[in-house]
Scaffold this active site. Structure first.
Site, short mmCIF file in Angstrom:
data_model
loop_
_atom_site.label_atom_id
_atom_site.label_comp_id
_atom_site.label_asym_id
_atom_site.label_seq_id
_atom_site.Cartn_x
_atom_site.Cartn_y
_atom_site.Cartn_z
N GLY A 36 -11.81 27.25 -1.10
CA GLY A 36 -12.20 28.59 -0.65
C GLY A 36 -13.55 28.56 0.05
O GLY A 36 -13.74 29.16 1.12
N HIS A 37 -14.51 27.83 -0.54
CA HIS A 37 -15.82 27.70 0.11
C HIS A 37 -15.69 26.99 1.45
O HIS A 37 -16.37 27.33 2.42
CB HIS A 37 -16.78 26.89 -0.78
CG HIS A 37 -17.13 27.54 -2.07
ND1 HIS A 37 -16.71 27.05 -3.29
CD2 HIS A 37 -17.86 28.65 -2.35
CE1 HIS A 37 -17.19 27.81 -4.26
NE2 HIS A 37 -17.88 28.79 -3.72
N GLN A 153 -18.50 42.68 -4.39
CA GLN A 153 -19.70 42.01 -3.86
C GLN A 153 -19.76 42.14 -2.34
O GLN A 153 -20.79 42.49 -1.76
CB GLN A 153 -19.66 40.54 -4.27
CG GLN A 153 -20.68 39.66 -3.55
CD GLN A 153 -20.73 38.26 -4.10
OE1 GLN A 153 -21.25 38.04 -5.18
NE2 GLN A 153 -20.21 37.27 -3.39
N VAL A 176 -8.49 32.24 -0.69
CA VAL A 176 -7.64 31.03 -0.67
C VAL A 176 -7.06 30.87 -2.07
O VAL A 176 -7.75 31.08 -3.07
CB VAL A 176 -8.47 29.80 -0.27
CG1 VAL A 176 -7.61 28.55 -0.27
CG2 VAL A 176 -9.11 30.01 1.09
N ARG A 187 -14.80 29.16 -11.42
CA ARG A 187 -14.56 29.45 -12.85
C ARG A 187 -13.21 28.91 -13.33
O ARG A 187 -13.02 28.75 -14.54
CB ARG A 187 -14.64 30.95 -13.12
CG ARG A 187 -16.05 31.48 -13.08
CD ARG A 187 -16.22 32.78 -13.85
NE ARG A 187 -17.63 33.05 -14.10
CZ ARG A 187 -18.44 33.66 -13.25
NH1 ARG A 187 -17.98 34.09 -12.10
NH2 ARG A 187 -19.72 33.83 -13.54
O1 PAF Z 1 -20.41 34.72 -4.63
C1 PAF Z 1 -21.29 33.94 -5.04
O2 PAF Z 1 -21.09 32.73 -5.18
C2 PAF Z 1 -22.66 34.51 -5.39
O3 PAF Z 1 -22.55 35.79 -5.95
C3 PAF Z 1 -23.64 34.51 -4.20
C4 PAF Z 1 -23.17 35.42 -3.09
C5 PAF Z 1 -23.81 33.09 -3.68
C6 PAF Z 1 -25.01 35.03 -4.66
O4 PAF Z 1 -25.55 34.24 -5.66
#
Ligand code: PAF
Length: 281
Positions: A36-37, A153, A176, A187
């Site tokens: 996903g990242h 978020q 993803v 997690r």
């Molecule tokens: O989504 C995340 O991994 C965190 O909340 C973030 C945006 C890096 C802020 O620490």
């Protein structure tokens, strides 16, 4: 790829990039990177000349009884993955670099940060907004990339950028998923094998909501009840929240919806809280 741990050194490097006319993309992360990242990184690489990834497990977004100390970390693995993706800079500050002695200014949306997950995790979004503002000020990116999985978020960050006139284009990137539909999340690594298997109930419940909408159902209560009932068939999970909200503002919706809405799930497996979402309608 340059790995930089101080604000001063990162600023110097990025000023030089800007002077060359290069656009800068930021992918903020807390590490333990997964596909996903990497999708966020690829989007940044496609849009921007220079990609900066920050790896910082932000203590201020964890409550006193949350999983800060057990949050998974793998700096060596993360750096190898980012290098393979062609990332230009990785920002890896220590906590003391980000939160200097005496710092007490916060950034908070007093409305959006106190609903939904903000009710279950008081202070969480204050920590997120504050650290993201700091990362934006440190990196001064043209674009920043966030996953849609963390829908609240993303909504809060979009609102913050608009309200505070931050000159940054925020791009939300589709969630993803693993083979069984479970959203990729750092997690997931903290789940027991049985809980990991059981977590597939989240995407299956979202599929049910989708199917109901496809058959013409528009009642918020009917969809929410059906989804909750399905989630509760999985006895290993504790259903913390099933919400249906306006997809853009997160305002409550009742009766029959006409606008796009988002369904937001929070389910705990043991100590691990998983979230998932889908825009329906
Ligand atoms: O989504 C995340 O991994 C965190 O909340 C973030 C945006 C890096 C802020 O620490």
């Amino acid at each position: 790829m340059k790995v930089i741990a101080t604000i001063a050194a990162l600023r110097t490097a990025l000023t030089a990039e800007r002077l060359k006319g290069r656009s800068i993309g930021l992918v903020p992360t807390m590490g333990y990177l997964h596909i996903g990242h990497m999708t966020l990184v690829r989007q940044s690489r496609a849009v921007c000349d220079v990609t900066v990834v920050s790896i910082f497990v932000n203590p201020t977004q964890f409550g006193p009884n949350e999983d800060l100390s057990t949050y998974p970390r793998d700096m060596a693995g993360d750096l190898a993955k980012l290098k393979a993706e062609g990332v230009n800079y990785v920002f890896t500050p220590e906590v003391a670099e980000i939160y200097r002695a005496g710092a007490n200014t916060i950034v908070e949306n007093p409305v959006l940060s106190r609903i939904l997950i903000g009710k279950i995790r008081p202070g969480h979004f204050r920590g997120v907004s504050t650290v993201v503002t700091k990362l934006f000020n440190i990196v001064q990116p043209d674009h920043a990339f966030f996953g849609e999985k963390d829908y609240q978020q993303l909504t809060i960050i979009r609102r913050m950028v608009a309200d505070l006139d931050m000159p940054i284009v925020i791009t939300g990137v589709a969630t993803v998923r693993e083979a069984d539909g479970v959203a990729c999340s750092s997690r997931n690594a903290m789940l027991t094998p049985a809980h990991r298997k059981a977590a597939a109930i989240l995407p299956r419940s979202l599929d049910l909501a989708d199917a109901m909408v496809a058959q013409g159902q528009r009642s918020v209560a009917a969809i929410r009840n059906a989804v909750r009932t399905m989630l509760e068939t999985e006895k290993q999970g504790d259903v913390e929240a099933v919400d249906i909200r306006d997809a853009q503002t997160l305002d409550p919706v009742a009766g029959k919806f006409r606008q796009p809405v988002v369904i937001l799930l929070t389910v705990r497996f043991g100590k691990v809280r998983l979230i998932d979402q889908r825009v329906i309608g």
